[in-house]
Design a protein around this motif. Structure first.
Motif, PDB file in Angstrom:
ATOM      1  N   ASP A 169       0.833  -1.212   0.000  1.00 63.46           N
ATOM      2  CA  ASP A 169       0.000   0.000   0.000  1.00 63.46           C
ATOM      3  C   ASP A 169       0.861   1.253   0.000  1.00 63.46           C
ATOM      4  O   ASP A 169       0.559   2.233  -0.681  1.00 63.46           O
ATOM      5  CB  ASP A 169      -0.931   0.015   1.219  1.00 63.46           C
ATOM      6  N   LYS A 170       1.953   1.197   0.787  1.00 62.25           N
ATOM      7  CA  LYS A 170       2.826   2.379   0.861  1.00 62.25           C
ATOM      8  C   LYS A 170       3.448   2.669  -0.502  1.00 62.25           C
ATOM      9  O   LYS A 170       3.622   3.827  -0.888  1.00 62.25           O
ATOM     10  CB  LYS A 170       3.931   2.147   1.898  1.00 62.25           C
ATOM     11  N   ILE A 171       3.760   1.612  -1.238  1.00 63.74           N
ATOM     12  CA  ILE A 171       4.379   1.852  -2.556  1.00 63.74           C
ATOM     13  C   ILE A 171       3.336   2.346  -3.555  1.00 63.74           C
ATOM     14  O   ILE A 171       3.613   3.232  -4.364  1.00 63.74           O
ATOM     15  CB  ILE A 171       5.121   0.588  -3.031  1.00 63.74           C
ATOM     16  N   LEU A 172       2.133   1.795  -3.442  1.00 65.64           N
ATOM     17  CA  LEU A 172       1.058   2.296  -4.313  1.00 65.64           C
ATOM     18  C   LEU A 172       0.831   3.788  -4.055  1.00 65.64           C
ATOM     19  O   LEU A 172       0.674   4.592  -4.988  1.00 65.64           O
ATOM     20  CB  LEU A 172      -0.238   1.525  -4.054  1.00 65.64           C
ATOM     21  N   GLU A 173       0.871   4.144  -2.787  1.00 72.38           N
ATOM     22  CA  GLU A 173       0.701   5.552  -2.391  1.00 72.38           C
ATOM     23  C   GLU A 173       1.846   6.405  -2.965  1.00 72.38           C
ATOM     24  O   GLU A 173       1.627   7.499  -3.477  1.00 72.38           O
ATOM     25  CB  GLU A 173       0.772   5.609  -0.866  1.00 72.38           C
ATOM     26  N   LEU A 174       3.048   5.841  -2.868  1.00 73.52           N
ATOM     27  CA  LEU A 174       4.217   6.551  -3.411  1.00 73.52           C
ATOM     28  C   LEU A 174       4.021   6.851  -4.903  1.00 73.52           C
ATOM     29  O   LEU A 174       4.265   7.965  -5.366  1.00 73.52           O
ATOM     30  CB  LEU A 174       5.466   5.685  -3.201  1.00 73.52           C
TER      31      LEU A 174
END
Ligand code: ME8
Length: 656
Positions: A169-174
């Motif tokens: 999720d954090k990478i998708l957000e990034l």
């Protein structure tokens, strides 16, 4: 201008030793961007290096009966030689075997463990040895490695795991917050759909079965699995974890990680997750470039050798055509971000059409005319008329257009802009017909203005070409009588007219010789085919059974070998094999006849240092007494190569 910093990296190279032109692509691009940003007066750090640990290297070293370090050392030296030949000027060449890197990786691994981001468990997975990658069953394509299509095997072992699953999720957000983070855009879609949306699995980050790796210092049975080791180079190279983090503080986060598209997953998912876990800033951008294809496949040495007769060795290509030609091809021919096809013919066509014809001709015609009409002295710019204004606007526009292309990381588009000016200037010669102006004395001032405009266009093109080509721009500026730095940098190309009238213009020697493509490709084909044939034969003809019965050191001491300097050489009449040479061996000069005429001309032999069997009984060859013999290597085809010394040595020196 603000003295901005710029940090660019190439992925570090696995030292395979089978270097082909595809291997040079990432790094030549990075070198070009580094040079470009240096010319913008930014403080640049450009990193490259080698990724030396892992099962593959361990296995190959074992096969050869050497240690892994002994196996990689010469390959690393070869890679550095390729960078020297291609004029790649890095600020650091990091090896994952460098002491500071090893210590840095151990610290990173421990920090991740202490933060609870790494835990111990058992791994069972499908392992692809060539790619050094574990895959889950669902990731396999037809039961084979999804990256390279090769066989995989099921392996189980105690391993440490990185909690990669926490980061999807954090990478998708990034990606959402920074649409520029991963380029080209298509690569981002691939990461999102193939990896992030289906969910990430924790990542195996240590091995117990592989000894050739960075030891986990708090659990000695384990070595750090290659990706944490390799990826960490981007920060250990700047001193991260070393106690002296000045470079790290100055240059991190990286402005650009340039990598091939097949390793994007590691750079755009795993690496940001590791950095997040370490609470470190993320690189600003990751670019996944395409591949050089040969016969429709990613260029790989084994495939290239099987399917084609193309010459792909970067060292040979640079030696044959020069560094500028190879760099130009790489930077211009392959559409940025996409794949591009490599053939010798496409390389030669680029050399002829763009470099020899367009650029070379413009420079040689212009400098020749200034010499013919103005005695080699640059005339005043004078009155402007006709298409002058349009020419000037193309010239003045190049800087901005190149800047836009480079900001979009599109080096081919930048070169296209520079060559648009070169084309326009060539067209300007046809429009202004200087040879007609030269016939009319009253047109002298107009002729002068035309010459000035052309010389200034050439100067601007040469300055703009400097990040891309490393030899010819300075040569061109030299022909224009420019030696100081004052008219060689980007600040001088935004406005037309920096070149000073009165400059001494030299008649240019050809910058790039025109190549007869048909002849050259036929020659290459012959060369490659004969090499393949020799490779197949070599194991047979050079078998160890050829080795003669053992001799003692005393037997060997009977043979006196000395260095000799070839003073004169001539063909022996009525013989196509023999050369007669006078060779100085210490204080004496000897006549030596040798069967090397098919491989060396007399001119080539004069001045060469050779190794002479000095106490060989003289023999008569074609009526000439030969006082010694010259040592040669003979390949499986019977081709001879003379034996010489690596550095200069006086004649008469003992060889033993
Ligand atoms: O991937 N066309 O090393 P590597 C374009 N050590 N680029 C090519 C190419 C081709 N035909 N063949 C190779 C590794 N490359 C790892 C990286 S990163 C922390 C560790 C490029 O020697 C390839 O895409 O297999 C990559 O960018 C580089 O050469 C090194 O590849």
């Amino acid at each position: 201008m603000e003295n901005k910093k710029y940090y660019i990296t190439t992925p570090i190279y696995y030292p395979s030793g089978n270097w082909h032109i595809g291997h040079t692509y990432t790094t030549v691009i990075c070198d070009t961007f580094a040079r470009y940003h240096k010319m913008l007066k930014e403080d640049v750090f450009f990193l490259t290096g080698t990724d030396e640990h892992g099962q593959k290297v361990e296995g190959k070293a074992r096969e050869k009966g050497v240690t892994p370090k002994q196996f990689v050392d010469p390959l690393v030296a070869e890679l550095k030689e390729i960078w020297r030949l291609l004029d790649v000027k890095y600020d650091r060449f990091i090896r994952t075997t460098d002491e500071d890197h090893v210590k840095g990786v151990q610290k990173i691994f421990k920090a991740l463990y202490d933060k609870g981001k790494i835990y111990k468990s058992t791994y069972e997975g499908w392992y692809c040895t060539p790619c050094e990658s574990f895959w889950t069953k669902t990731q396999l394509v037809g039961g084979k490695c999804p990256d390279c299509g090769r066989e995989v095997k099921l392996e189980t072992e105690e391993s440490y795991f990185f909690r990669l699953s926490e980061y999807a999720d954090k990478i998708l957000e990034l990606y959402e917050d920074n649409p520029e983070f991963l380029q080209p855009r298509s690569r981002m879609n691939e990461m999102v759909n193939n990896f992030l949306k289906p969910g990430l699995q924790d990542l195996c980050v240590s091995r117990t079965s592989v000894k050739w790796g960075v030891p986990v210092d708090f659990d000695r049975g384990h070595t750090v699995y290659v990706w944490i080791d390799a990826l960490s180079n981007y920060i250990t190279a700047l001193g991260y974890g070393s106690g002296d983090e000045r470079l790290f503080n100055k240059f991190w986060p990286a402005d650009l990680h340039m990598t091939g598209k097949e390793i994007i997953r590691f750079h755009a998912i795993i690496w940001p997750a590791i950095l997040m876990a370490l609470d470190l800033p993320l690189p600003k951008q990751v670019y996944g470039h395409g591949w050089l294809l040969i016969g429709g496949d990613k260029l790989s040495k084994s495939k290239a050798d099987k399917v084609s007769t193309e010459l792909t060795d970067p060292k040979e290509l640079v030696e044959r055509y020069g560094c500028d030609c190879v760099r130009y091809f790489l930077l211009r021919e392959i559409p940025f971000g996409s794949d591009g096809v490599y053939t010798n013919e496409s390389l030669l066509t680029r050399i002829n059409s763009d470099l020899a014809n367009d650029l070379g001709n413009l420079v040689s015609r212009t400098t020749a005319m200034i010499n013919q009409y103005f005695g080699g002295v640059l005339p005043e710019r004078g009155e402007q008329e006709g298409t002058d204004a349009e020419l000037v606007s193309v010239a003045e526009g190049v800087y901005g257009k190149v800047q836009a292309a480079m900001n979009a990381l599109d080096a081919p588009a930048a070169l296209e802009e520079i060559f648009r000016l070169i084309d326009r200037a060539n067209k300007y010669i046809d429009e202004t017909t200087p040879w007609i102006l030269a016939k009319d004395d009253s047109k002298k001032a107009r002729l002068g203005a035309v010459m000035y405009n052309l010389a200034e266009c050439i100067r601007i093109a040469a300055v703009m070409l400097k990040p891309y080509l490393t030899v010819c721009p300075d040569k061109i500026l030299g022909f224009l009588g420019i030696d100081g730095e004052s008219v060689k940098d980007f600040d001088t190309v935004k406005e037309f007219g920096c070149l000073k009238a009165g400059a001494k213009i030299e008649k240019a020697s050809p910058l790039f010789p025109r190549i007869d493509i048909k002849k050259e490709t036929a020659e290459i084909e012959k060369l490659v085919l004969s090499r393949k044939a020799a490779e197949q034969k070599a194991p047979e003809s050079h078998k160890n059974e050829d080795i003669k019965p053992e001799i003692t050191i005393d037997d060997f001491a009977k043979i006196q070998l000395k260095t000799g300097l070839v003073l004169t050489a001539e063909k022996v009449e009525k013989s196509d094999k023999l050369l007669k040479m006078s060779v100085r061996v210490g204080a004496e000069t000897r006549t030596i006849v040798s069967g090397i005429a098919k491989y060396y001309t007399p001119e080539e032999m004069v001045g060469k240092t050779v190794v002479v069997v000095a106490n060989l009984k003289p023999a008569k060859l074609r009526g000439i007494t030969s006082e010694g013999m010259i040592l040669c290597g003979e390949d499986s085809e019977g081709k001879l190569t003379i034996v010489t010394t690596l550095s200069e040595i006086e004649s008469g020196a003992t060889v033993r």
